[in-house]
Scaffold this active site. Sequence first.
Site, PDB file in Angstrom:
ATOM      1  CB  THR A  65      -0.890   0.037   1.299  1.00  0.00           C
ATOM      2  OG1 THR A  65      -1.630  -1.597   1.232  1.00  0.00           O
ATOM      3  CG2 THR A  65      -2.031   0.953   0.946  1.00  0.00           C
ATOM      4  CD  GLU A 110      -8.817  -5.846   7.594  1.00  0.00           C
ATOM      5  OE1 GLU A 110      -8.561  -5.780   8.542  1.00  0.00           O
ATOM      6  OE2 GLU A 110      -8.966  -6.817   6.816  1.00  0.00           O
ATOM      7  CE  LYS A 124     -10.983   4.175  12.965  1.00  0.00           C
ATOM      8  NZ  LYS A 124      -9.748   3.523  12.581  1.00  0.00           N
ATOM      9  CB  VAL A 150      16.114  -5.166  -5.671  1.00  0.00           C
ATOM     10  CG1 VAL A 150      17.312  -4.242  -5.166  1.00  0.00           C
ATOM     11  CG2 VAL A 150      14.811  -4.375  -6.004  1.00  0.00           C
ATOM     12  CB  THR A 204      -1.395   6.075  13.165  1.00  0.00           C
ATOM     13  OG1 THR A 204      -0.666   4.982  13.829  1.00  0.00           O
ATOM     14  CG2 THR A 204      -2.245   6.582  14.180  1.00  0.00           C
TER      15      THR A 204
HETATM   16  C1  LIG Z   1      -1.156  -6.569  12.191  1.00  0.00           C
HETATM   17  C2  LIG Z   1      -1.006  -5.557  11.428  1.00  0.00           C
HETATM   18  C3  LIG Z   1      -2.186  -4.585  11.210  1.00  0.00           C
HETATM   19  C4  LIG Z   1      -2.032  -3.422  10.644  1.00  0.00           C
HETATM   20  N1  LIG Z   1      -3.345  -2.688  10.494  1.00  0.00           N
HETATM   21  C5  LIG Z   1      -3.238  -1.394   9.793  1.00  0.00           C
HETATM   22  C6  LIG Z   1      -4.391  -0.504   9.973  1.00  0.00           C
HETATM   23  O1  LIG Z   1      -5.419  -0.861  10.474  1.00  0.00           O
HETATM   24  N2  LIG Z   1      -4.386   0.604   9.427  1.00  0.00           N
HETATM   25  C7  LIG Z   1      -3.131   1.036   8.884  1.00  0.00           C
HETATM   26  O2  LIG Z   1      -3.093   2.263   8.400  1.00  0.00           O
HETATM   27  N3  LIG Z   1      -2.045   0.203   8.688  1.00  0.00           N
HETATM   28  C8  LIG Z   1      -2.214  -0.961   9.450  1.00  0.00           C
HETATM   29  N4  LIG Z   1      -1.080  -1.680   9.286  1.00  0.00           N
HETATM   30  C9  LIG Z   1       0.153  -1.102   8.518  1.00  0.00           C
HETATM   31  C10 LIG Z   1      -0.006  -1.462   7.093  1.00  0.00           C
HETATM   32  O3  LIG Z   1      -0.171  -2.845   6.817  1.00  0.00           O
HETATM   33  C11 LIG Z   1       0.971  -1.119   6.354  1.00  0.00           C
HETATM   34  O4  LIG Z   1       1.466   0.331   6.652  1.00  0.00           O
HETATM   35  C12 LIG Z   1       0.863  -0.801   4.773  1.00  0.00           C
HETATM   36  O5  LIG Z   1       0.300  -2.218   4.445  1.00  0.00           O
HETATM   37  C13 LIG Z   1       2.096  -0.638   4.108  1.00  0.00           C
HETATM   38  O6  LIG Z   1       2.812  -1.591   4.027  1.00  0.00           O
HETATM   39  P1  LIG Z   1       4.171  -1.403   3.052  1.00  0.00           P
HETATM   40  O7  LIG Z   1       3.783  -1.024   1.764  1.00  0.00           O
HETATM   41  O8  LIG Z   1       5.193  -0.395   3.608  1.00  0.00           O
HETATM   42  O9  LIG Z   1       4.861  -2.940   3.143  1.00  0.00           O
HETATM   43  P2  LIG Z   1       4.529  -4.271   2.573  1.00  0.00           P
HETATM   44  O10 LIG Z   1       3.176  -4.401   2.313  1.00  0.00           O
HETATM   45  O11 LIG Z   1       5.476  -5.263   3.243  1.00  0.00           O
HETATM   46  O12 LIG Z   1       5.248  -3.967   0.998  1.00  0.00           O
HETATM   47  C14 LIG Z   1       6.441  -4.244   0.800  1.00  0.00           C
HETATM   48  C15 LIG Z   1       6.904  -4.292  -0.879  1.00  0.00           C
HETATM   49  O13 LIG Z   1       8.468  -4.235  -0.931  1.00  0.00           O
HETATM   50  C16 LIG Z   1       8.417  -5.650  -1.745  1.00  0.00           C
HETATM   51  N5  LIG Z   1       9.912  -6.038  -1.836  1.00  0.00           N
HETATM   52  C17 LIG Z   1      10.473  -6.315  -0.594  1.00  0.00           C
HETATM   53  N6  LIG Z   1      11.974  -6.433  -0.882  1.00  0.00           N
HETATM   54  C18 LIG Z   1      11.919  -6.574  -2.029  1.00  0.00           C
HETATM   55  C19 LIG Z   1      13.144  -6.823  -2.958  1.00  0.00           C
HETATM   56  N7  LIG Z   1      14.138  -7.396  -2.690  1.00  0.00           N
HETATM   57  N8  LIG Z   1      12.589  -6.699  -4.410  1.00  0.00           N
HETATM   58  C20 LIG Z   1      11.626  -6.217  -4.945  1.00  0.00           C
HETATM   59  N9  LIG Z   1      10.586  -5.841  -4.013  1.00  0.00           N
HETATM   60  C21 LIG Z   1      10.780  -6.098  -2.825  1.00  0.00           C
HETATM   61  C22 LIG Z   1       7.338  -6.420  -1.570  1.00  0.00           C
HETATM   62  O14 LIG Z   1       7.421  -7.368  -2.599  1.00  0.00           O
HETATM   63  C23 LIG Z   1       6.280  -5.467  -1.435  1.00  0.00           C
HETATM   64  O15 LIG Z   1       5.868  -5.271  -2.591  1.00  0.00           O
HETATM   65  C24 LIG Z   1      -1.170  -2.907   9.821  1.00  0.00           C
HETATM   66  C25 LIG Z   1       0.261  -3.715   9.957  1.00  0.00           C
HETATM   67  C26 LIG Z   1       0.053  -4.884  10.537  1.00  0.00           C
HETATM   68  C27 LIG Z   1       1.443  -5.847  10.725  1.00  0.00           C
END
Ligand SMILES: Cc1cc2nc3c(=O)[nH]c(=O)nc-3n(C[C@H](O)[C@H](O)[C@H](O)COP(=O)(O)OP(=O)(O)OC[C@H]3O[C@@H](n4cnc5c(N)ncnc54)[C@H](O)[C@@H]3O)c2cc1C
Length: 500
Positions: free
Chosen positions: A16, A50, A79, A186, A345
């Site tokens: 996201t 979510e 919400k 990567v 958050t």
């Molecule tokens: C239990 C839990 C509940 C949550 N609830 C909420 C909530 O209610 N509200 C809220 O705002 N947030 C919530 N969050 C946080 C939210 O899920 C994240 O902030 C959000 O999904 C963003 O994640 P991200 O994109 O930073 O990381 P990720 O979703 O982990 O994405 C990482 C990306 O990096 C890529 N990647 C990694 N290494 C490599 C590589 N070597 N080469 C190429 N690609 C790579 C992966 O393929 C992936 O596409 C929650 C998190 C958790 C753990």
Amino acid sequence: MKQTHPASVIIVGGGTAGWMCAAYLAKQWGAKSHITLIESSQIGTVGVGEGSTPFLKQFFTDLGWQEQDWMPHCDATYKTGIEFANWTNSQRFSQYFHPFFTPLDQQTGELFFDSCQTLRSSRGNADVKPEHYFCAAEMVRKRVTPQSTKLPGDIDYAYHFDASKLALSLKSFSTQLGVQHKEGKVAEVYTEEGNIRGLRMEQGETLSADLYVDCSGFVGLLMKKALNAPFRSYRETLFNDAAVALPTQHNSNEPIAPQTRSVGMDNGWMWQIPLTSRIGNGYVYSSDFCSADEAEGALRKALNVDDLVPARHLKMQVGRLDEHWQGNCVAIGLAQGFIEPLEATALMLVQYALYQLVDGVDSAKPLASAQQAYNREMNRMFDGIRDYIAAHYYLNTRTDSAYWQACRHEMCVPENLQYLLDKWDSGACFETALDHLDSELVYLRPSWYCILAGMGRFNSPEAHQKAPVHQASLAHLAKLTAHYFSQQQRPRSGELTCGM
Ligand SMILES: Cc1cc2nc3c(=O)[nH]c(=O)nc-3n(C[C@H](O)[C@H](O)[C@H](O)COP(=O)(O)OP(=O)(O)OC[C@H]3O[C@@H](n4cnc5c(N)ncnc54)[C@H](O)[C@@H]3O)c2cc1C
């Protein structure tokens, strides 16, 4: 060195955070920057998240999205706040609501603050339940959505949604704006004097850009791993480091309540988030006190769900980087830090980071001073949110498990939280205390009153008496309801709730 728009940007990560970055930067910088997003389906995304805060509304407005454009595709609901249950062992304070606020709350809000002062200063018993004073609670009671009411002014509300589906909508939007999408892993990151010089893909191709955005999730591929950026753990303050998630179906045709539920469990808490298609549930816990199997068992029992429904286990790294933007790399999303999801958050922080980054670049300040200001502001946000989240645990009064007692007795209490609690407990003017920390706080006056009152932080003997009800406030809310809420547009489970 003065900044210019980066001619090329590489975002590593398609969760996201990555797609929010791609969409926002493409919208802001347009053809001035060539943006590429790399993601590895082999690695996958966190895929949960979510809940949101009202700030996210602005993000969709900035993209030019209307609610009907995205809500139906993401199973989204409205919400208006969070209900907290089972965080104390007191009958009177067993549950409370943390609302989002509206301009219509002003009058009853003041009554709420007065009631808190009365009970706090032993001037008598008083009704200190936030849900008896705020419009958002009335929306939950009446099962109406903010859009179906005719409330005037700018109403604060947020959304629940399927995070994976939201990422897909953002992906389609970004690629239409010209963002290049690269699937692959990567394999190596080349660095030189605190900068990223290039990336080597597993298939052998090498890529480079002017600006690198690390959205690689908890692994922190660019910032933590390649640039060795120090990570400041919040573990001493926030003990939870794992979660297990499990969906359930809506089991009645009752209209959906526009709220998240957060229910205290033996070793953490359970979220319950209603989407149009299902209810998202999860147990956030500390692995020092509870195994993954025990947590899953407890969640299944609480929800009455058998083993046939698969559960998803997640690990959480709670804390933040000291420097989120350094050299030609900025980390956003889980790669920059995470505070557990109690007040939902995380995406708000992604959005805030993006606004700060674009402002920093557009300000044409010298890079070093733009980065300094950016890092200071991101740290203020992270620490300010941590302080409010920590309050939920520190204020608990449960005595039924080692976990809850540890939250009270073994927590490293953040300085600002301790300051506010000392002022509250001593009966000193709480407004003055809040003003004193004004530039550092993220949560404002009403939220602090809600948590302190909601969890029963009162020394006075009257706080142990039966809870009175502020009839005048409830009557005022009922009058507003009669005037502004339209009963015909109540959402039912499985129906769209965007009120269109
Ligand atoms: C239990 C839990 C509940 C949550 N609830 C909420 C909530 O209610 N509200 C809220 O705002 N947030 C919530 N969050 C946080 C939210 O899920 C994240 O902030 C959000 O999904 C963003 O994640 P991200 O994109 O930073 O990381 P990720 O979703 O982990 O994405 C990482 C990306 O990096 C890529 N990647 C990694 N290494 C490599 C590589 N070597 N080469 C190429 N690609 C790579 C992966 O393929 C992936 O596409 C929650 C998190 C958790 C753990």
